[in-house]
Write an enzyme that holds these catalytic residues in place. Structure first.
Site, short mmCIF file in Angstrom:
data_model
loop_
_atom_site.label_atom_id
_atom_site.label_comp_id
_atom_site.label_asym_id
_atom_site.label_seq_id
_atom_site.Cartn_x
_atom_site.Cartn_y
_atom_site.Cartn_z
N HIS A 194 0.99 -1.43 -0.05
CA HIS A 194 -0.10 -0.19 0.06
C HIS A 194 0.94 1.34 -0.04
O HIS A 194 0.42 2.46 0.12
CB HIS A 194 -1.12 0.12 1.34
CG HIS A 194 -0.38 -0.53 2.45
ND1 HIS A 194 0.63 0.33 3.16
CD2 HIS A 194 -0.80 -1.21 3.29
CE1 HIS A 194 1.00 -0.02 4.14
NE2 HIS A 194 0.04 -1.23 4.43
N HIS A 195 2.01 1.01 -0.25
CA HIS A 195 3.07 2.12 -0.31
C HIS A 195 2.83 3.25 1.02
O HIS A 195 3.00 4.43 0.48
CB HIS A 195 3.07 2.77 -1.65
CG HIS A 195 2.96 1.86 -2.68
ND1 HIS A 195 4.12 1.19 -3.12
CD2 HIS A 195 2.22 1.25 -3.66
CE1 HIS A 195 3.88 0.29 -3.98
NE2 HIS A 195 2.50 0.31 -4.44
N CYS A 196 2.58 2.89 1.97
CA CYS A 196 2.41 3.86 3.20
C CYS A 196 1.17 4.96 2.87
O CYS A 196 1.40 6.03 3.25
CB CYS A 196 3.35 4.53 3.58
SG CYS A 196 4.93 3.43 3.98
N THR A 197 0.21 4.37 1.99
CA THR A 197 -0.78 5.32 1.48
C THR A 197 -2.19 4.73 1.61
O THR A 197 -2.67 4.58 0.50
CB THR A 197 -0.66 5.94 0.10
OG1 THR A 197 -0.55 4.74 -0.76
CG2 THR A 197 0.73 6.57 -0.01
N GLN A 198 -2.50 4.05 2.87
CA GLN A 198 -3.65 3.41 2.90
C GLN A 198 -5.09 4.13 2.44
O GLN A 198 -5.79 3.63 1.99
CB GLN A 198 -3.72 2.72 4.38
CG GLN A 198 -2.85 1.57 4.45
CD GLN A 198 -2.91 1.00 5.80
OE1 GLN A 198 -3.96 0.92 6.43
NE2 GLN A 198 -1.75 0.43 6.45
#
Lengths: 153, 149
Positions: free
Chosen positions: A108-112
């Site tokens: 999630h690339h730290c972008t939930q």
């Protein structure tokens, strides 16, 4: 940084030195200068041109595979390419690419909150830079063709 | 690519595409969630266990092929088993996937889980394979009434 240290007590130098370590990060500073020289020698213009070329090629090359959905296609973006393949989870894609010598990030690339907004649980992301090559993007495209075929079979 | 074909065998791909017992089992007597915040795998294990035997089980997974296949295989193996049989299965599976010693595959004993042994060569993915089994353990420990409404 200290001023005087004894068994009776310690005095510090006035601020801001009192909050600094005694030995600065000398090797870090030398490394940073080398990095700046390296980038300046190549030149921002050249870097930007090369990265635009790579991004255009990646969009075009990956876009030809109907199984691949590109996420994020803004015009003036840095050369990172996020995508999904319906049949294959990003972590499976990343593991398989890894065995082929292609390093990508999955998840999630730290972008939930953004993932939720996009209705995705995760994506796979290839982050390109000026030192990547057209041939490497072609390898990625070929590998993804194999992966989508494997999971769709 | 020998290691890779070990991991993504046909049997894994088949369970991933069509997980067995993959729909939520409601009402149930026991339920537990499994979640891996690092990779985002999320699953729920449901049991109907009126006494010492699991009559029905389901595992609903949102995640990668490894976690989905593992959950699917787990339900096939656990269905109809007694608690003590399941406890043995859990121990055998842990040894198979994470044991220090290279396991000897016994198809009669390990069943389809044997197909997941390839995950041992991919340390970053082992948790995907064990998640459903951890959730099964949690579900067996605690009875819930939230799903009997």
């Amino acid at each position: 940084m200290i001023e005087i240290v004894s068994f009776d007590g310690t005095t510090f130098r006035p601020s801001p030195e009192r909050f600094e370590a005694g030995t600065p990060n000398i090797s870090g500073a030398i490394g940073l200068k080398a990095a700046i020289d390296y980038v300046n020698n190549i030149g921002w213009e050249t870097i930007h041109k090369k990265e635009s070329l790579l991004l255009d090629h990646a969009n075009e090359s990956l876009g030809k595979n109907p199984s691949i959905k590109l996420v994020g296609t803004a015009e003036n973006k840095v050369p990172v390419v996020s995508f999904t393949i319906d049949s294959a989870h990003p972590h499976d894609i990343a593991t398989i690419l890894d065995t082929k010598g292609i390093a990508v990030r999955a998840g999630h690339h730290c972008t939930q909150p953004l993932m939720k907004r996009l209705g995705l649980s995760a994506t796979t992301r290839a982050s390109l830079s000026f030192y990547n090559t057209i041939d490497e993007i072609n390898q990625l495209t070929e590998a993804l063709k194999e992966i989508s075929a494997l999971f769709e079979s | 690519m020998e290691d890779l074909s070990d991991l993504y065998q046909e049997i894994i791909l088949s369970h991933n595409k069509r997980p067995r017992n993959g729909e939520p089992l409601i009402p149930c007597t026991h339920q537990a969630d499994g979640f891996n915040p690092l990779c985002g795998d999320k699953l729920t294990v449901y049991l109907r266990k009126p006494d010492e035997q699991v009559d029905e089980i389901a595992c609903n997974t949102e995640g990668c092929a490894i976690s989905r296949a593992s959950g699917s295989i787990m339900t096939s193996m656990v269905q109809g088993k007694t608690i003590s049989e399941i406890e043995t299965l859990i121990e055998e599976t842990k040894a198979l996937l994470t044991g220090d010693e290279e396991p000897e595959i016994d198809l009669a004993q390990h069943g389809d889980m044997a197909a997941l042994v390839g995950v041992r060569k991919f340390p970053a993915r082992i948790k995907c394979a064990t998640l459903a089994w951890h959730a099964l353990e949690s579900a067996l420990k605690g009875e819930v009434d939230a799903t009997t409404e």
